[in-house]
Structure formats: structure tokens, C-alpha cells
Write an enzyme that holds these catalytic residues in place. Structure first.
Site, PDB file in Angstrom:
ATOM      1  N   ASP A  20       0.876  -1.162   0.000  1.00 42.42           N
ATOM      2  CA  ASP A  20       0.000   0.000   0.000  1.00 42.42           C
ATOM      3  C   ASP A  20       0.930   1.234   0.000  1.00 42.42           C
ATOM      4  O   ASP A  20       2.129   1.105   0.301  1.00 42.42           O
ATOM      5  CB  ASP A  20      -0.865  -0.043   1.275  1.00 42.42           C
ATOM      6  CG  ASP A  20      -1.456   1.294   1.606  1.00 42.42           C
ATOM      7  OD1 ASP A  20      -2.167   1.837   0.738  1.00 42.42           O
ATOM      8  OD2 ASP A  20      -1.211   1.817   2.717  1.00 42.42           O
ATOM      9  N   ASP A  22       0.038   5.160   1.033  1.00 45.62           N
ATOM     10  CA  ASP A  22      -0.118   6.080   2.180  1.00 45.62           C
ATOM     11  C   ASP A  22      -0.080   5.336   3.500  1.00 45.62           C
ATOM     12  O   ASP A  22      -0.868   4.416   3.729  1.00 45.62           O
ATOM     13  CB  ASP A  22      -1.471   6.808   2.094  1.00 45.62           C
ATOM     14  CG  ASP A  22      -1.480   7.885   1.037  1.00 45.62           C
ATOM     15  OD1 ASP A  22      -0.574   8.719   1.048  1.00 45.62           O
ATOM     16  OD2 ASP A  22      -2.395   7.879   0.206  1.00 45.62           O
TER      17      ASP A  22
HETATM   18  O1  M1P Z   1      -4.525   5.768  -0.662  1.00 41.90           O
HETATM   19  C1  M1P Z   1      -5.524   6.069   0.247  1.00 41.90           C
HETATM   20  C2  M1P Z   1      -6.424   7.190  -0.267  1.00 41.90           C
HETATM   21  O2  M1P Z   1      -5.628   8.340  -0.492  1.00 41.90           O
HETATM   22  C3  M1P Z   1      -6.357   9.475  -0.846  1.00 41.90           C
HETATM   23  O3  M1P Z   1      -7.232   9.784   0.211  1.00 41.90           O
HETATM   24  P1  M1P Z   1      -7.318  11.230   0.905  1.00 41.90           P
HETATM   25  O4  M1P Z   1      -7.081  12.239  -0.150  1.00 41.90           O
HETATM   26  O5  M1P Z   1      -8.715  11.236   1.462  1.00 41.90           O
HETATM   27  O6  M1P Z   1      -6.279  11.255   1.987  1.00 41.90           O
HETATM   28  C4  M1P Z   1      -7.197   9.281  -2.082  1.00 41.90           C
HETATM   29  O7  M1P Z   1      -6.400   9.313  -3.228  1.00 41.90           O
HETATM   30  C5  M1P Z   1      -7.983   7.989  -2.017  1.00 41.90           C
HETATM   31  O8  M1P Z   1      -8.495   7.696  -3.284  1.00 41.90           O
HETATM   32  C6  M1P Z   1      -7.130   6.833  -1.555  1.00 41.90           C
HETATM   33  O9  M1P Z   1      -7.927   5.684  -1.390  1.00 41.90           O
END
Ligand code: M1P
Length: 253
Positions: A20, A22
Site C-alpha cells: 500500500d 499512504d
Molecule cells: O490511498 C488512500 C487514499 O488516499 C487518498 O485519500 P485522501 O485524499 O482522502 O487522503 C485518495 O487518493 C484515495 O483515493 C485513496 O484511497
């Protein structure tokens, strides 16, 4: 990362490690550290590596580098609905073709009305992002700055903005076959049921006998839950990029 060892010459055969993005390779929406990028480069000499993120490729290029498509063997954006193998784009399906214009129109009209009626202290821009394999809906808007993101996330948790929004969508469109996933700080993803991160496994399961997956949202309701628990993967739940580094070193170095 430097010269690429061909997949057939990696030290550990038939093995891929998927990550993953983030919270796993990078802090939320921020850049990967040099330490992480160097470790991934070294890991790539041993096994195949790939990322699987909910965001679109442009965001992953911001976080993992413009040359991300060359630095990972497999790139799976939007859960794998946009995919690259060794720098070459793979075929994929599209959300709009799947749902059709008529149903999509009804969905968007409902979302726009709901967004307009929300009581929010701050609004920015780009409230619905149209992607290949999903739509992403953000009450504050995707152009929020980093500090605005942090504030919104707290407000959202306290007022359950996204949770209630998703409940309203489920009640309004019970027969649409859609899944709503709150994977980040300011938005939620909406895609056909089944097009979660396990979608990307269809692209690697024939080529690799062992598939590791690292993710920070492996709990029920998190957007790593399905792939982490999938019988085709060996799941590793992490709580930060530093945790990912620690486990990688234990397993492969
Ligand atoms: O990768 C996790 C999420 O990252 C983003 O979420 P947010 O902008 O709410 O922090 C988005 O790109 C989302 O699509 C993605 O699932």
C-alpha cells in the site's frame, strides 16, 4: 534506484512484495523517504516489487517519484484499475463503462446535492474526482492544503461526515453494486464491489507463487482489509513506513 535485475534473475524466485502507499511506504500524501526508496531498490534485486494504491498514478508519482513506473516492477493505481508491468501499461476496465451514463448521472446529482447541504467550516475545490476505476468524493475538496487536510480529518472524525455520507449513499442506491471505502484523510472512494485492492491480484497470481502484502489499513473497514486477508497473500499489517522498513529487513535482509 539503479539498473533493473530481470524478474527471472531475482534472488528469491516466484515472489512478489506488494505495498500500500499512504501510511505504508510514505506518510499520508507525503513523499517516501530516501531510506525507504533505497531499501526498495535493494529489495528489488531479491524479489519483484509493486505498489497497490487507491489514488491515481499522478498522486503516486508525487509521492514515490516521477519515475515510479520504472522503479517498481508492478504499479497498481486505483486498486489496479490502472496497471503497469515492467513499465508497460496493462489492459483495464473503466468505472463509467461499468456503471453507464444514466446511473452515473443519478449518483453524481445525489452526491452534489448532499455536498452542498453539508455544514462545513472550510471548503476548497475538486469535490468529486473522476478516475478510470472509481470516483473519489471529498467534502472539503481535493485541493485542500496539508494543514487543511489535518484539520478536516479531525472535524470529520468528530462529526462523522464521511461515515454518514456513505450511509446515505448506501440507502439511496442499494441496488447499484457499489463499495464505498474511506481509505484516506479527506475523501472516500466509490467503486464496483470487488474492485477493491484484491483486483490487482488477477494481474500477478499466475506469475508469482508467493505474494506478500504490506498495508496499514488492514482492519475491517480499512481499504487494505480485503487484500490483507485474501488467501492468495501473506499479509503484513504495519503502523507506519518505519514499521514497513523494520519488517522488510527482518524478512529479506
Ligand atoms: O490511498 C488512500 C487514499 O488516499 C487518498 O485519500 P485522501 O485524499 O482522502 O487522503 C485518495 O487518493 C484515495 O483515493 C485513496 O484511497
Amino acid at each position: 534506484m539503479s539498473t533493473v535485475t530481470p524478474l527471472a534473475e531475482r534472488e528469491i524466485k516466484d515472489t512478489i512484495v506488494l505495498f500500500d502507499v499512504d501510511g505504508t511506504l510514505t506518510p499520508a500524501r507525503l513523499h517516501a523517504s530516501d531510506e525507504m526508496l533505497e531499501l526498495l531498490g535493494a529489495l528489488r534485486k531479491k524479489v519483484a516489487i509493486g505498489f497497490v494504491g487507491g489514488s491515481d498514478l499522478a498522486k503516486q508519482q508525487e509521492q514515490l517519484g516521477d519515475d515510479v513506473v520504472d522503479n517498481f516492477d508492478f504499479c497498481f493505481s486505483e486498486n489496479g484499475l490502472t496497471a503497469y508491468r515492467m513499465g508497460v501499461k496493462l489492459a483495464s476496465q473503466s468505472f463509467i463503462q461499468w456503471i453507464g451514463e444514466e446511473k452515473y448521472n443519478k449518483l453524481i446529482v445525489f452526491i452534489l446535492r448532499y455536498l452542498a447541504d453539508l455544514d462545513l467550516p472550510v471548503r476548497r475545490g475538486t469535490f468529486v474526482e473522476f478516475r478510470n476505476g472509481m470516483i473519489n468524493v471529498s467534502p472539503i475538496g481535493r485541493s485542500a492544503s496539508n494543514p487543511e487536510r489535518q484539520d478536516y480529518e479531525k472535524y470529520d472524525l468528530a462529526h462523522k461526515i464521511r461515515e454518514k455520507f456513505v450511509a446515505a449513499l448506501k440507502a439511496e442506491f442499494p441496488d447499484y453494486g457499489l463499495t464505498y471505502s474511506i481509505g484516506g484523510q479527506i475523501s472516500f472512494d466509490c467503486f464496483p464491489t470487488g474492485w477493491d485492492k484484491t483486483y490487482c491480484l488477477t494481474q500477478v497470481e499466475k506469475e508469482f507463487k508467493t505474494i506478500h502484502f504490506f498495508g496499514d489499513k488492514s482492519f475491517k473497514g480499512g481499504n487494505d482489509y480485503e487484500i490483507y486477508n485474501d488467501p492468495r497473500t501473506i499479509g503484513h499489517a504495519v503502523n507506519s513506513p518505519a514499521d514497513t522498513i523494520r519488517i522488510l529487513k527482518e524478512l529479506f535482509f
